[in-house]
Design a protein around this motif. Structure first.
Motif, PDB file in Angstrom:
ATOM      1  N   LEU A   1       0.757 -14.643  13.110  1.00 28.69           N
ATOM      2  CA  LEU A   1       0.077 -14.362  11.839  1.00 28.69           C
ATOM      3  C   LEU A   1       1.083 -14.194  10.710  1.00 28.69           C
ATOM      4  O   LEU A   1       0.763 -14.401   9.540  1.00 28.69           O
ATOM      5  N   ARG A   2       2.290 -13.811  11.082  1.00 32.21           N
ATOM      6  CA  ARG A   2       3.288 -13.455  10.069  1.00 32.21           C
ATOM      7  C   ARG A   2       4.145 -14.657   9.681  1.00 32.21           C
ATOM      8  O   ARG A   2       5.228 -14.487   9.132  1.00 32.21           O
ATOM      9  N   GLN A   3       3.689 -15.854   9.935  1.00 28.63           N
ATOM     10  CA  GLN A   3       4.445 -17.053   9.559  1.00 28.63           C
ATOM     11  C   GLN A   3       4.288 -17.325   8.067  1.00 28.63           C
ATOM     12  O   GLN A   3       3.212 -17.163   7.500  1.00 28.63           O
ATOM     13  N   GLY A   4       5.362 -17.794   7.459  1.00 26.59           N
ATOM     14  CA  GLY A   4       5.297 -18.211   6.061  1.00 26.59           C
ATOM     15  C   GLY A   4       5.533 -17.066   5.103  1.00 26.59           C
ATOM     16  O   GLY A   4       5.836 -15.936   5.493  1.00 26.59           O
ATOM     17  N   ASP A   5       5.394 -17.348   3.841  1.00 23.96           N
ATOM     18  CA  ASP A   5       5.592 -16.343   2.804  1.00 23.96           C
ATOM     19  C   ASP A   5       4.300 -15.555   2.621  1.00 23.96           C
ATOM     20  O   ASP A   5       3.226 -16.143   2.428  1.00 23.96           O
ATOM     21  N   LEU A   6       4.443 -14.251   2.625  1.00 20.91           N
ATOM     22  CA  LEU A   6       3.238 -13.420   2.548  1.00 20.91           C
ATOM     23  C   LEU A   6       3.612 -12.001   2.138  1.00 20.91           C
ATOM     24  O   LEU A   6       4.793 -11.674   1.988  1.00 20.91           O
ATOM     25  N   VAL A   7       2.582 -11.191   2.004  1.00 21.89           N
ATOM     26  CA  VAL A   7       2.779  -9.752   1.786  1.00 21.89           C
ATOM     27  C   VAL A   7       2.172  -9.014   2.972  1.00 21.89           C
ATOM     28  O   VAL A   7       1.085  -9.379   3.433  1.00 21.89           O
ATOM     29  N   GLU A   8       2.889  -8.030   3.490  1.00 20.74           N
ATOM     30  CA  GLU A   8       2.329  -7.169   4.542  1.00 20.74           C
ATOM     31  C   GLU A   8       2.233  -5.750   4.004  1.00 20.74           C
ATOM     32  O   GLU A   8       3.201  -5.232   3.426  1.00 20.74           O
ATOM     33  N   ILE A   9       1.086  -5.156   4.186  1.00 16.75           N
ATOM     34  CA  ILE A   9       0.886  -3.785   3.688  1.00 16.75           C
ATOM     35  C   ILE A   9       0.907  -2.821   4.870  1.00 16.75           C
ATOM     36  O   ILE A   9       0.134  -2.959   5.822  1.00 16.75           O
ATOM     37  N   ALA A  10       1.826  -1.869   4.791  1.00 14.25           N
ATOM     38  CA  ALA A  10       1.957  -0.876   5.866  1.00 14.25           C
ATOM     39  C   ALA A  10       1.088   0.339   5.603  1.00 14.25           C
ATOM     40  O   ALA A  10       0.552   0.936   6.545  1.00 14.25           O
ATOM     41  N   ALA A  11       0.974   0.738   4.327  1.00 14.15           N
ATOM     42  CA  ALA A  11       0.220   1.958   4.022  1.00 14.15           C
ATOM     43  C   ALA A  11      -0.381   1.875   2.633  1.00 14.15           C
ATOM     44  O   ALA A  11       0.264   1.426   1.688  1.00 14.15           O
TER      45      ALA A  11
ATOM     46  N   ALA B 170      12.707   0.653  -1.538  1.00 19.13           N
ATOM     47  CA  ALA B 170      11.558  -0.118  -2.022  1.00 19.13           C
ATOM     48  C   ALA B 170      11.759  -0.591  -3.449  1.00 19.13           C
ATOM     49  O   ALA B 170      12.290   0.131  -4.298  1.00 19.13           O
ATOM     50  N   GLN B 171      11.303  -1.814  -3.688  1.00 20.45           N
ATOM     51  CA  GLN B 171      11.388  -2.389  -5.016  1.00 20.45           C
ATOM     52  C   GLN B 171      10.033  -2.286  -5.706  1.00 20.45           C
ATOM     53  O   GLN B 171       9.070  -1.757  -5.149  1.00 20.45           O
ATOM     54  N   ALA B 172       9.989  -2.809  -6.928  1.00 19.89           N
ATOM     55  CA  ALA B 172       8.721  -2.847  -7.655  1.00 19.89           C
ATOM     56  C   ALA B 172       7.789  -3.840  -6.970  1.00 19.89           C
ATOM     57  O   ALA B 172       8.238  -4.802  -6.344  1.00 19.89           O
ATOM     58  N   PRO B 173       6.497  -3.600  -7.069  1.00 18.77           N
ATOM     59  CA  PRO B 173       5.550  -4.496  -6.394  1.00 18.77           C
ATOM     60  C   PRO B 173       5.593  -5.901  -6.994  1.00 18.77           C
ATOM     61  O   PRO B 173       5.857  -6.062  -8.188  1.00 18.77           O
ATOM     62  N   PRO B 174       5.316  -6.907  -6.161  1.00 21.82           N
ATOM     63  CA  PRO B 174       5.355  -8.284  -6.646  1.00 21.82           C
ATOM     64  C   PRO B 174       4.029  -8.710  -7.266  1.00 21.82           C
ATOM     65  O   PRO B 174       3.006  -8.039  -7.091  1.00 21.82           O
ATOM     66  N   HIS B 175       4.044  -9.824  -7.982  1.00 26.79           N
ATOM     67  CA  HIS B 175       2.807 -10.563  -8.259  1.00 26.79           C
ATOM     68  C   HIS B 175       2.594 -11.464  -7.053  1.00 26.79           C
ATOM     69  O   HIS B 175       3.471 -12.232  -6.693  1.00 26.79           O
ATOM     70  N   HIS B 176       1.447 -11.388  -6.459  1.00 25.59           N
ATOM     71  CA  HIS B 176       1.226 -12.188  -5.259  1.00 25.59           C
ATOM     72  C   HIS B 176      -0.251 -12.567  -5.185  1.00 25.59           C
ATOM     73  O   HIS B 176      -1.128 -11.720  -5.367  1.00 25.59           O
ATOM     74  N   ALA B 177      -0.504 -13.806  -4.914  1.00 20.77           N
ATOM     75  CA  ALA B 177      -1.866 -14.275  -4.638  1.00 20.77           C
ATOM     76  C   ALA B 177      -1.752 -15.187  -3.429  1.00 20.77           C
ATOM     77  O   ALA B 177      -1.184 -16.284  -3.531  1.00 20.77           O
ATOM     78  N   GLY B 178      -2.236 -14.736  -2.299  1.00 19.94           N
ATOM     79  CA  GLY B 178      -2.092 -15.527  -1.095  1.00 19.94           C
ATOM     80  C   GLY B 178      -2.260 -14.678   0.137  1.00 19.94           C
ATOM     81  O   GLY B 178      -2.976 -13.656   0.119  1.00 19.94           O
ATOM     82  N   PRO B 179      -1.587 -15.048   1.225  1.00 24.59           N
ATOM     83  CA  PRO B 179      -1.796 -14.332   2.484  1.00 24.59           C
ATOM     84  C   PRO B 179      -1.328 -12.873   2.429  1.00 24.59           C
ATOM     85  O   PRO B 179      -0.258 -12.583   1.875  1.00 24.59           O
ATOM     86  N   VAL B 180      -2.123 -12.017   3.024  1.00 19.13           N
ATOM     87  CA  VAL B 180      -1.783 -10.590   3.133  1.00 19.13           C
ATOM     88  C   VAL B 180      -2.068 -10.153   4.567  1.00 19.13           C
ATOM     89  O   VAL B 180      -3.152 -10.419   5.103  1.00 19.13           O
ATOM     90  N   ILE B 181      -1.084  -9.496   5.160  1.00 21.37           N
ATOM     91  CA  ILE B 181      -1.230  -8.967   6.523  1.00 21.37           C
ATOM     92  C   ILE B 181      -1.518  -7.469   6.468  1.00 21.37           C
ATOM     93  O   ILE B 181      -0.854  -6.732   5.737  1.00 21.37           O
TER      94      ILE B 181
END
Lengths: 445, 464
Positions: free
Chosen positions: A361-371, A232-243
């Motif tokens: 749902l997982r199309q495109g650039d996004l972040v998915e949270i598992a836990a 795992a890497q450091a968390p990203p800056h992200h504003a947009g789709p989240v699964i």
């Protein structure tokens, strides 16, 4: 003792009504640590809970009522216990309400016969299956495991004539997988493990039957997470789709916001501004329409029942219909205060499936949270800022795991701009789409 | 020995525990018995309704038999001698000693203990308690016309227990009281609220709440109507005592529970004797701390209460233990073996966990902040002993500009980061100190009463 308490309650002339519950529990528990079983426990409990209702109207005043309760211990003076509950009931002056009457009960499966016989043996066998499943996974090992099994029966009788019984089983599991980068060393139990960075994947499950545990599948999924955490890497800056999917989605839906804002108790206390027939969202809905049930009839649902603590039969209550509040979940008291039907406790949260395949749902650039570390949202405002245990930055087909950072947003705003999968899943207290895509949330390192 | 009046059933069974324990020890090398009764009263008064309820009551006996490897336990409802004797026989019947670490039963100890109180809850009638709650609720509601509901939730919790092993015969009555206050206000964007917690082990003397405290509670609720979300990033923060306590609780509280060492789930186990934070960091846990909400006289495994210095001048010294993990790991025991109730096993658990008081005037801490955030009230927290991540959510935070707290308010504010980084950033420790009241779970279950606290801290953290 049940009949003796009933007789004592029936003789009372100072009560508007009463409810008596006998709760009997028989449980087994198994606690494993690396290389050993730390503890095995067997537990029994038999208790009686008495709720009483009194007319507390004062002369010349508006009608009022008060409630009290007591749990007499075995051998206690029953009349003295009822006196104590009655005394408490007599001190408060709330608007009056009544008790539920007899009604037909639904047939909801709650009991796993396979668990009822040799409960300790069933837990030991489940533990062995988990150990075997984890042994088959590369690069991980089982650390702690806790298995709880319980058979619980409730008999409820009230002054309006309800006399009902329900029996169910429950399972609670917690277990932890460890994965480690680096060279092999000998661990305390004599096996090999590695020094270097070590990570854990924590699993918590609540079900009613052994068949719903799916230990091999869950072990495979969590072993994958543990291995991903090593990279795992450091968390990203992200504003947009989240699964959100699987257990993370179940945790999100079970966090209490809808359960609170959709309750008659919160409405009466003015902490919910939701109105029957009105949209539950302040903003325009840009995603799929939201339809939610408060479902106490989900087969083997961890929060399902035949009747609740007041004796209200279970139902599958349509709470939110196409973004509009269709009903409040209401106990007897607040139902009377708001002049709405009594529906009982909330139960399993069920969400209507969408029309989109989870893969789409997982199309495109996004972040998915598992836990999440633990998803927490303010159950009045819906605001949240929850730490991420494992997420993935998804860019096309590339999935890069990350750990840490916060998922930031507002619960209702997120649901107003969400697309749900058509595939469904069951997680004990959540039944509904297997995945959701929130179109606009923030991940901050 | 002080006789405080055990409930009759418990008193009768207590007199047989020595025989029951010695009987079990004919089959296994260590046995113990715990009698536990927990219950209490809750009163809720709000602007719409009132409630008086008995808290869920549990009463039962735990029989423990250790065969050298595993703790075998039976939890039996109630205190009737017959069922308990039969359970003891059944428990040890299939057992025989196996090779393994020996449990030290501890030194000889006998005593009965009761929480000292100035105004015991039992000295007031339920009507008097209700009237006191009504008074606080009325004062809270009248603080501002924008209050749409004011809620007072009072709880008194009584824990009575007796413990016996071959060297101990102990009994205690622990009395806790708590009062949670909430004020709800409504604005054009919805409902906001603020809350405060009061209480400890003791009586009603702990629940003397001033009008100034109520006014502040309501004032913040009204401020929250204009709250913004904070721009995520790293900030200089001043953590108020309760936020300090939550940070400590989630990091070097949960992270040093030694059952987690045994499960290889705690990174701290690899750092005993090592620096884990600024030299200003001192953390302790103490179930004997007077009036702390997590206080008691002995734990559920018969260990007499006393303090544990967890972190000293930035060096991690030792964890807090339960019987099994201390025995398995060869660690000295601390009095932290706690059960939710008789139906659950004992784990290593916190009690009153705190960051030690410093010497810097609080005003001086603020004066060192040019641009930062003052975090005053926590909302929730979650431990991550393996990853040393932090999740603490604060109910709100105020902007600090040029050394002064402004009216600009953010809500909620999440604190995240890596525990050693956060503890290494501590650059100032205030001279005011406080403990809160709360409940603590192990993961998502096993609830016990605890407190956490400390001084104001000047530090850096990532907020969002």
């Amino acid at each position: 003792m049940f009949d003796a308490i009933t007789d004592a309650l029936r003789k009372r002339t100072d009560l508007l009504g009463w409810t008596l519950r006998q709760v009997t529990r028989r449980g087994s528990q198994l606690y494993a640590v690396p290389g050993a079983v730390e503890s095995v426990r067997d537990v029994t409990e038999d208790r009686y809970v008495i709720d009483v209702l009194r007319d507390t109207t004062v002369p010349g005043g508006p009608p009022s009522a008060g409630a009290g309760n007591v749990t007499p211990l075995p051998g206690a003076d029953i009349d003295a216990a009822i006196d104590a509950a009655s005394l408490h009931a007599g001190l408060v002056h709330n608007p009056p309400y009544g008790l539920p009457g007899p009604a037909s009960l639904p047939g909801v499966p709650l009991l796993d016969e396979a668990l009822c016989g040799d409960m300790a043996g069933a837990l030991a066998a489940a533990h062995r299956r988990l150990v075997d499943a984890v042994t088959g996974e590369a690069g991980v090992r089982l650390a702690a495991a806790e298995f709880f099994a319980e058979e619980k029966s409730v008999r409820l009788r009230n002054s309006r004539g309800i006399d009902a019984t329900q029996r169910g089983t429950s399972l609670e599991l917690e277990w932890v997988l460890l994965a480690r980068n680096g060279r092999a060393i000998s661990d305390r139990s004599g096996g090999d493990r590695s020094s270097g960075d070590e990570v854990e994947s924590y699993v918590q499950m609540r079900r009613r039957r052994l068949a719903d545990l799916h230990l091999r599948e869950v072990a495979a999924e969590r072993a994958g997470w543990a291995r991903d955490l090593l990279a795992a890497q450091a968390p990203p800056h992200h504003a947009g789709p989240v699964i959100l999917a699987g257990s993370a989605l179940a945790e999100f839906m079970d966090c209490g916001v809808i359960q609170n804002l959709g309750s008659a108790a919160a409405k009466f206390a003015k902490s919910s501004t939701w109105e029957l027939g009105e949209p539950v969202f302040r903003e325009p809905v840009r995603g799929d329409p939201l339809t939610v049930w408060a479902n106490r009839q989900a087969p083997y649902g961890a929060a399902s029942d035949l009747f609740d603590a007041e004796g209200i039969p279970s139902q599958r209550l349509l709470l939110i219909d196409d973004n509009r509040l269709a009903a409040f979940s209401a106990g007897q008291r607040h139902a009377a205060y708001l002049r709405i039907p009594a529906t009982g406790e909330f139960g399993v949260i069920e969400v209507a499936p969408g029309r989109t395949a989870a893969a789409d749902l997982r199309q495109g650039d996004l972040v998915e949270i598992a836990a999440f570390s633990s998803f927490e949202a303010d159950d009045v405002t819906g605001d949240f800022a929850s730490e991420i245990r494992l997420g993935y930055t998804v860019t096309g087909r590339r999935r890069v795991p990350f750990k840490g950072g916060l998922l930031i947003g507002n619960y209702l705003s997120a649901l107003a701009d969400a697309t749900w999968s058509r595939e469904t899943d069951f997680h004990g207290t959540y039944l509904g789409p297997a995945a959701v895509r929130f179109q606009s949330l923030t991940v901050a390192p | 020995m002080t006789q405080f009046g055990l409930p009759p059933g418990m008193a009768r069974l207590r007199s047989h525990l020595g025989v029951i324990v010695s009987g079990m020890e004919r089959a296994v090398p260590y046995a113990a018995a715990l009698l536990s009764e927990r219950g209490g009263l809750a009163i809720r008064v709000d602007s719409r309704e009132e409630r008086i309820e008995e808290l869920p009551r549990t009463a039962g006996t735990v029989l423990t038999a250790y065969d050298g490897r595993t703790l075998h336990e039976a939890g039996v409802g109630g205190f009737d001698l017959g069922p308990v004797e039969r359970a003891a026989v059944s428990l040890v019947k299939p057992l025989s000693p196996v090779a393994g670490p020996a449990i030290d039963p501890g030194p000889e100890r006998v005593g009965d203990f009761v929480t000292p109180m100035e105004v015991p809850p039992a000295s007031l009638s339920t009507q008097e308690k209700l009237d006191r709650c009504r008074d606080v609720q009325s004062r809270l509601r009248r603080m501002d016309g924008r209050v749409i509901n004011a809620v007072v939730s009072y709880r008194e919790m009584t824990e009575i227990s007796a413990f016996a092993n071959r060297t101990a015969d102990l009994a205690q009555q622990v009395q806790r009281v708590g009062m949670n206050l909430s004020a709800f206000v409504e604005g054009p964007d919805g409902v906001r609220y603020n809350y405060a917690l009061y209480g400890g082990t003791g009586g009603w003397e702990l629940l003397d709440i001033s009008d100034e405290e109520l006014a502040k509670l309501v004032g913040v609720a009204i401020e929250l109507l204009a709250a913004q979300r904070i721009e995520p990033g790293e900030y200089t923060i001043v953590a108020a005592p309760w936020v300090t306590g939550t940070l400590v609780h989630e990091s070097f509280g949960h992270g040093v529970e030694t059952d987690m060492f045994l499960k290889e789930r705690a990174r701290a186990s690899e750092h005993v004797g090592q620096r884990i934070g600024s030299p200003l960091v001192n953390i302790w846990d103490d179930p004997s701390y007077p009036r702390g909400f997590g206080s008691y006289f002995f734990d559920d495994e018969g260990m007499l209460a006393g303090p544990t210095q967890i972190v000293e001048d930035g060096i991690f010294r030792r964890g807090i233990t339960d019987l099994y993990s201390a025995t398995a790991l060869g660690l000295p025991r601390t009095a932290n073996g706690r059960r939710q109730d008789y139906t659950r096993k004992a784990y290593a658990r916190m009690t009153n966990t705190a960051f030690a008081r410093g010497a810097t005037p609080v005003s001086e801490l603020f004066s060192r902040v040019e641009d930062g955030i003052y975090l005053e009230m926590w909302y929730s927290g979650m431990e991550d002993p393996k990853g040393w991540g932090i999740q603490v959510t604060c109910h709100y935070g105020h902007e600090i500009r040029h050394g002064r707290v402004t009216e600009k308010i953010y809500a909620p504010v999440g604190i995240t980061g890596y525990v050693p980084d956060v503890l290494a950033s501590v650059s100032g420790v205030g001279d005011e100190w406080g403990l809160d009241t709360g409940s603590c779970g192990k993961g998502h279950k096993e609830w016990v009463r605890v407190s956490a606290g400390g001084p104001h801290l000047l530090m850096k953290a990532r907020l969002g």
